[in-house]
Design a protein around this motif. Sequence first.
Motif, PDB file in Angstrom:
ATOM      1  N   PRO A 120       0.610  -8.984  -6.192  1.00 49.71           N
ATOM      2  CA  PRO A 120      -0.068  -9.467  -4.997  1.00 49.71           C
ATOM      3  C   PRO A 120       0.744 -10.415  -4.124  1.00 49.71           C
ATOM      4  O   PRO A 120       0.282 -10.834  -3.074  1.00 49.71           O
ATOM      5  CB  PRO A 120      -1.277 -10.208  -5.578  1.00 49.71           C
ATOM      6  CG  PRO A 120      -0.761 -10.763  -6.876  1.00 49.71           C
ATOM      7  CD  PRO A 120       0.207  -9.721  -7.405  1.00 49.71           C
ATOM      8  N   PRO A 165      -4.917  -7.387   1.445  1.00 49.55           N
ATOM      9  CA  PRO A 165      -4.974  -7.570  -0.011  1.00 49.55           C
ATOM     10  C   PRO A 165      -4.626  -6.282  -0.733  1.00 49.55           C
ATOM     11  O   PRO A 165      -5.146  -5.207  -0.399  1.00 49.55           O
ATOM     12  CB  PRO A 165      -6.429  -7.982  -0.258  1.00 49.55           C
ATOM     13  CG  PRO A 165      -6.893  -8.565   1.043  1.00 49.55           C
ATOM     14  CD  PRO A 165      -6.193  -7.752   2.100  1.00 49.55           C
ATOM     15  N   ILE A 166      -3.764  -6.361  -1.717  1.00 44.19           N
ATOM     16  CA  ILE A 166      -3.294  -5.163  -2.404  1.00 44.19           C
ATOM     17  C   ILE A 166      -4.409  -4.465  -3.173  1.00 44.19           C
ATOM     18  O   ILE A 166      -4.347  -3.244  -3.398  1.00 44.19           O
ATOM     19  CB  ILE A 166      -2.118  -5.514  -3.356  1.00 44.19           C
ATOM     20  CG1 ILE A 166      -1.389  -4.240  -3.804  1.00 44.19           C
ATOM     21  CG2 ILE A 166      -2.604  -6.324  -4.546  1.00 44.19           C
ATOM     22  CD1 ILE A 166      -0.772  -3.444  -2.680  1.00 44.19           C
ATOM     23  N   GLU A 167      -5.467  -5.195  -3.523  1.00 43.58           N
ATOM     24  CA  GLU A 167      -6.566  -4.551  -4.244  1.00 43.58           C
ATOM     25  C   GLU A 167      -7.258  -3.479  -3.393  1.00 43.58           C
ATOM     26  O   GLU A 167      -7.911  -2.575  -3.930  1.00 43.58           O
ATOM     27  CB  GLU A 167      -7.592  -5.570  -4.732  1.00 43.58           C
ATOM     28  CG  GLU A 167      -8.122  -6.497  -3.678  1.00 43.58           C
ATOM     29  CD  GLU A 167      -7.384  -7.834  -3.670  1.00 43.58           C
ATOM     30  OE1 GLU A 167      -8.023  -8.838  -3.301  1.00 43.58           O
ATOM     31  OE2 GLU A 167      -6.189  -7.855  -4.021  1.00 43.58           O
ATOM     32  N   HIS A 168      -7.109  -3.552  -2.066  1.00 46.21           N
ATOM     33  CA  HIS A 168      -7.701  -2.531  -1.200  1.00 46.21           C
ATOM     34  C   HIS A 168      -7.095  -1.153  -1.466  1.00 46.21           C
ATOM     35  O   HIS A 168      -7.714  -0.125  -1.179  1.00 46.21           O
ATOM     36  CB  HIS A 168      -7.506  -2.892   0.272  1.00 46.21           C
ATOM     37  CG  HIS A 168      -8.333  -4.063   0.707  1.00 46.21           C
ATOM     38  ND1 HIS A 168      -8.327  -4.538   2.004  1.00 46.21           N
ATOM     39  CD2 HIS A 168      -9.191  -4.868   0.014  1.00 46.21           C
ATOM     40  CE1 HIS A 168      -9.141  -5.583   2.088  1.00 46.21           C
ATOM     41  NE2 HIS A 168      -9.680  -5.803   0.897  1.00 46.21           N
ATOM     42  N   SER A 169      -5.878  -1.127  -2.006  1.00 42.94           N
ATOM     43  CA  SER A 169      -5.203   0.138  -2.296  1.00 42.94           C
ATOM     44  C   SER A 169      -5.610   0.716  -3.644  1.00 42.94           C
ATOM     45  O   SER A 169      -5.203   1.819  -3.989  1.00 42.94           O
ATOM     46  CB  SER A 169      -3.685  -0.048  -2.253  1.00 42.94           C
ATOM     47  OG  SER A 169      -3.267  -0.445  -0.966  1.00 42.94           O
ATOM     48  N   GLN A 170      -6.394  -0.030  -4.411  1.00 39.85           N
ATOM     49  CA  GLN A 170      -6.943   0.400  -5.698  1.00 39.85           C
ATOM     50  C   GLN A 170      -5.870   0.890  -6.680  1.00 39.85           C
ATOM     51  O   GLN A 170      -5.930   2.015  -7.180  1.00 39.85           O
ATOM     52  CB  GLN A 170      -8.001   1.490  -5.487  1.00 39.85           C
ATOM     53  CG  GLN A 170      -9.196   1.013  -4.679  1.00 39.85           C
ATOM     54  CD  GLN A 170     -10.273   2.065  -4.535  1.00 39.85           C
ATOM     55  OE1 GLN A 170     -10.000   3.233  -4.269  1.00 39.85           O
ATOM     56  NE2 GLN A 170     -11.514   1.660  -4.722  1.00 39.85           N
ATOM     57  N   ASP A 174      -3.922   1.016 -10.337  1.00 42.90           N
ATOM     58  CA  ASP A 174      -4.476   1.059 -11.693  1.00 42.90           C
ATOM     59  C   ASP A 174      -4.480  -0.320 -12.342  1.00 42.90           C
ATOM     60  O   ASP A 174      -5.320  -0.603 -13.202  1.00 42.90           O
ATOM     61  CB  ASP A 174      -3.668   2.029 -12.554  1.00 42.90           C
ATOM     62  CG  ASP A 174      -3.784   3.460 -12.062  1.00 42.90           C
ATOM     63  OD1 ASP A 174      -4.923   3.955 -11.981  1.00 42.90           O
ATOM     64  OD2 ASP A 174      -2.749   4.066 -11.743  1.00 42.90           O
ATOM     65  N   ARG A 226       0.825  -1.211   0.000  1.00 42.14           N
ATOM     66  CA  ARG A 226       0.000   0.000   0.000  1.00 42.14           C
ATOM     67  C   ARG A 226       0.857   1.258   0.000  1.00 42.14           C
ATOM     68  O   ARG A 226       0.441   2.305  -0.500  1.00 42.14           O
ATOM     69  CB  ARG A 226      -0.938  -0.002   1.206  1.00 42.14           C
ATOM     70  CG  ARG A 226      -0.268  -0.016   2.563  1.00 42.14           C
ATOM     71  CD  ARG A 226      -1.322   0.045   3.672  1.00 42.14           C
ATOM     72  NE  ARG A 226      -0.753   0.118   5.004  1.00 42.14           N
ATOM     73  CZ  ARG A 226      -0.621  -0.917   5.819  1.00 42.14           C
ATOM     74  NH1 ARG A 226      -1.007  -2.136   5.417  1.00 42.14           N
ATOM     75  NH2 ARG A 226      -0.111  -0.766   7.030  1.00 42.14           N
ATOM     76  N   SER A 262       0.045 -10.654 -11.832  1.00 39.60           N
ATOM     77  CA  SER A 262       0.578 -11.745 -11.025  1.00 39.60           C
ATOM     78  C   SER A 262       2.068 -11.939 -11.209  1.00 39.60           C
ATOM     79  O   SER A 262       2.728 -12.591 -10.409  1.00 39.60           O
ATOM     80  CB  SER A 262      -0.155 -13.049 -11.360  1.00 39.60           C
ATOM     81  OG  SER A 262       0.022 -13.378 -12.735  1.00 39.60           O
ATOM     82  N   ILE A 274      -3.341  -4.681 -11.425  1.00 41.24           N
ATOM     83  CA  ILE A 274      -2.746  -5.746 -10.615  1.00 41.24           C
ATOM     84  C   ILE A 274      -2.309  -6.843 -11.568  1.00 41.24           C
ATOM     85  O   ILE A 274      -3.087  -7.304 -12.404  1.00 41.24           O
ATOM     86  CB  ILE A 274      -3.737  -6.305  -9.578  1.00 41.24           C
ATOM     87  CG1 ILE A 274      -4.171  -5.207  -8.597  1.00 41.24           C
ATOM     88  CG2 ILE A 274      -3.101  -7.464  -8.807  1.00 41.24           C
ATOM     89  CD1 ILE A 274      -5.219  -5.667  -7.596  1.00 41.24           C
TER      90      ILE A 274
END
Length: 222
Positions: free
Chosen positions: A196, A204-209, A211, A179, A215, A213
């Motif tokens: 990730p 979870p890195i998606e919480h930081s939004q 642009d 984050r 793998s 993601i």
Amino acid sequence: MHAILQGKRLIAFDLDGTLIDSVPDLAVAVRHALDDVGLPVPGEERVRDWVGNGAQVLIERALTWALSVAPGQALQATAYEAFMCHYAAAPNALTQLYPGVRTALHDLYKAGYSLVLITNKPERFIAPILGHFDLLPLFTHCLGGDSLAEKKPSPLPLLYMAQRLDTPPSASVMVGDSRHDIAAGKAAGFTTVALPYGYNHGEPIEHSQPDLIISSLLALTE
């Protein structure tokens, strides 16, 4: 190349948790440092949750865990110096590149992007680690957590690098695993790309939004 790189010239990478899995060596140094000051030592998985904000914060978190209270300044300083000595003695004994990193960096370099490293790790460790993996020549510039007055999540290191390379933030990308990387990138006006698999304190890195993601770094070159 990935569509997100269209019109981009500068790509900034985090190090720990993005390019390398350094926790095994960091954990050894943390254990030695705490043992030196007579405190219980943590396991590797616990250390994994403490990485990402620089060595001072790593040691502060380790001491707080061992003491159940925040450490005093003298103990913090002693344990930090011990950690730095132990880590400097073997920063590459167990550290590994993540899959696809070497190929992706070489491909991006050959494609003409300016690659830079912006890490919160102390600057003194950057060249030995990148040199060990024969990656140092790929990076135009490198910044550590102690290179400037502020480190990530501050945007200062990113803006400094963009200015130094005469590249607008709109033509720049920040690639990281935490984050702090994404927050710094957003604040600097960089496009943000997240991985990730690294160290994000269990979040979870998606919480930081970010642009994008991906793998694997290889996704940037496809």
